[in-house]
Write a protein that holds these residues in place. Structure first.
Motif, mmCIF file in Angstrom:
data_model
loop_
_atom_site.group_PDB
_atom_site.id
_atom_site.type_symbol
_atom_site.label_atom_id
_atom_site.label_comp_id
_atom_site.label_asym_id
_atom_site.label_seq_id
_atom_site.Cartn_x
_atom_site.Cartn_y
_atom_site.Cartn_z
ATOM 1 N N ALA A 1 0.846 -1.190 0.000
ATOM 2 C CA ALA A 1 0.000 0.000 0.000
ATOM 3 C C ALA A 1 0.882 1.242 0.000
ATOM 4 C CB ALA A 1 -0.902 0.024 1.239
ATOM 5 N N VAL A 2 0.242 2.379 -0.221
ATOM 6 C CA VAL A 2 0.887 3.654 0.060
ATOM 7 C C VAL A 2 0.619 3.971 1.522
ATOM 8 C CG1 VAL A 2 0.989 6.115 -0.465
ATOM 9 C CG2 VAL A 2 0.631 4.451 -2.311
ATOM 10 N N TYR A 3 1.674 4.261 2.244
ATOM 11 C CA TYR A 3 1.568 4.549 3.671
ATOM 12 C C TYR A 3 1.669 6.054 3.899
ATOM 13 C CZ TYR A 3 1.760 -0.357 4.910
ATOM 14 O OH TYR A 3 1.462 -1.693 5.051
ATOM 15 N N TYR A 4 0.697 6.568 4.645
ATOM 16 C CA TYR A 4 0.609 7.994 4.913
ATOM 17 C C TYR A 4 0.791 8.280 6.398
ATOM 18 C CZ TYR A 4 -1.596 8.262 0.307
ATOM 19 O OH TYR A 4 -1.869 8.174 -1.041
ATOM 20 N N CYS A 5 1.533 9.319 6.667
ATOM 21 C CA CYS A 5 1.683 9.849 8.006
ATOM 22 C C CYS A 5 0.662 10.972 8.177
ATOM 23 C CB CYS A 5 3.108 10.374 8.154
ATOM 24 S SG CYS A 5 3.468 11.238 9.666
ATOM 25 N N ALA A 6 0.099 11.084 9.367
ATOM 26 C CA ALA A 6 -0.884 12.129 9.628
ATOM 27 C C ALA A 6 -0.721 12.638 11.050
ATOM 28 C CB ALA A 6 -2.296 11.596 9.417
ATOM 29 N N ALA A 7 -1.115 13.893 11.249
ATOM 30 C CA ALA A 7 -0.951 14.538 12.556
ATOM 31 C C ALA A 7 -2.254 15.164 13.006
ATOM 32 C CB ALA A 7 0.138 15.611 12.471
ATOM 33 N N ARG A 8 -2.449 15.146 14.303
ATOM 34 C CA ARG A 8 -3.636 15.761 14.898
ATOM 35 C C ARG A 8 -3.203 16.422 16.190
ATOM 36 N NH1 ARG A 8 -9.304 15.099 15.964
ATOM 37 N NH2 ARG A 8 -9.732 15.233 18.190
ATOM 38 N N GLN A 9 -3.570 17.688 16.338
ATOM 39 C CA GLN A 9 -3.200 18.376 17.568
ATOM 40 C C GLN A 9 -4.136 17.936 18.689
ATOM 41 O OE1 GLN A 9 -2.919 22.651 17.296
ATOM 42 N NE2 GLN A 9 -1.356 22.658 18.901
ATOM 43 N N GLY A 10 -3.538 17.454 19.772
ATOM 44 C CA GLY A 10 -4.348 17.074 20.915
ATOM 45 C C GLY A 10 -4.553 15.582 21.029
ATOM 46 N N VAL A 11 -5.780 15.201 21.312
ATOM 47 C CA VAL A 11 -6.102 13.821 21.657
ATOM 48 C C VAL A 11 -5.928 12.904 20.456
ATOM 49 C CG1 VAL A 11 -7.932 12.304 22.489
ATOM 50 C CG2 VAL A 11 -7.709 14.622 23.413
ATOM 51 N N VAL A 12 -5.367 11.740 20.694
ATOM 52 C CA VAL A 12 -5.146 10.778 19.617
ATOM 53 C C VAL A 12 -6.486 10.248 19.112
ATOM 54 C CG1 VAL A 12 -4.968 8.801 21.173
ATOM 55 C CG2 VAL A 12 -3.794 8.757 18.951
ATOM 56 N N THR A 13 -6.518 9.952 17.816
ATOM 57 C CA THR A 13 -7.687 9.347 17.210
ATOM 58 C C THR A 13 -7.233 8.334 16.167
ATOM 59 O OG1 THR A 13 -9.756 9.730 16.032
ATOM 60 C CG2 THR A 13 -7.901 11.108 15.414
ATOM 61 N N THR A 14 -8.103 7.377 15.870
ATOM 62 C CA THR A 14 -7.822 6.435 14.796
ATOM 63 C C THR A 14 -8.684 6.730 13.572
ATOM 64 O OG1 THR A 14 -9.452 4.848 15.604
ATOM 65 C CG2 THR A 14 -7.211 4.637 16.464
ATOM 66 N N ARG A 15 -9.432 7.815 13.643
ATOM 67 C CA ARG A 15 -10.335 8.175 12.557
ATOM 68 C C ARG A 15 -9.619 8.987 11.488
ATOM 69 N NH1 ARG A 15 -15.821 8.098 13.364
ATOM 70 N NH2 ARG A 15 -15.987 9.910 11.971
ATOM 71 N N ARG A 16 -9.805 8.577 10.249
ATOM 72 C CA ARG A 16 -9.176 9.282 9.130
ATOM 73 C C ARG A 16 -9.641 10.734 9.088
ATOM 74 N NH1 ARG A 16 -10.860 6.102 4.450
ATOM 75 N NH2 ARG A 16 -12.750 7.355 4.559
ATOM 76 N N ASP A 17 -10.914 10.979 9.344
ATOM 77 C CA ASP A 17 -11.435 12.340 9.250
ATOM 78 C C ASP A 17 -11.096 13.180 10.471
ATOM 79 O OD1 ASP A 17 -14.955 11.501 9.993
ATOM 80 O OD2 ASP A 17 -13.107 11.210 11.127
ATOM 81 N N GLY A 18 -10.389 12.596 11.420
ATOM 82 C CA GLY A 18 -9.985 13.353 12.606
ATOM 83 C C GLY A 18 -8.600 13.962 12.507
#
Length: 123
Positions: free
Chosen positions: A92-109
């Motif tokens: 697959a293509v592997y993507y890194c993503a960041a979210r400020q604050g609480v961790v989530t497993t949701r793509r739209d988060g």
């Protein structure tokens, strides 16, 4: 604003290992929860692993639990994904993503995304 750049993808035989890296810009990297997602051809982008920003807790998709390990080095503004015992279905293509604050497993988060790095596992 956070910019994310993935590296470390490539071609590997089944049973092999790869380590992906995600370098982040910005001075507040340590306050971001970081995730890895992956997208196989013709499929949706799925959660792989996540790590919280404080007293790091980790989370994994069932499909990679016991084989992949996510970690972070806040001094280097980098998050890693160690992938062992790779299978062809990990391709697959592997993507890194960041979210400020609480961790989530949701793509739209997620707030920010990298452009991805391709991992190909041959049988």
């Amino acid at each position: 604003q956070v910019q994310l750049v993935e590296s470390g993808g490539g071609l590997v035989q089944a049973g092999g290992s790869l380590r992906l890296s995600c370098a982040a810009s910005g001075r507040t990297f340590s306050s971001y929860a970081m995730d890895w997602f992956r997208q196989a051809p013709g499929k949706e982008r799925d959660f792989v692993a996540a790590i919280s920003w404080r007293a790091p807790s980790t989370y994994y998709a069932d499909s990679v639990k016991g084989r992949f390990t996510i970690s972070r080095d806040n001094a280097k503004n980098t998050v890693y994904l160690q992938m062992n015992s790779l299978k062809p279905e990990d391709t697959a293509v592997y993507y890194c993503a960041a979210r400020q604050g609480v961790v989530t497993t949701r793509r739209d988060g997620m707030d920010y995304w990298g452009k991805g790095t391709l991992v190909t596992v041959s049988s």
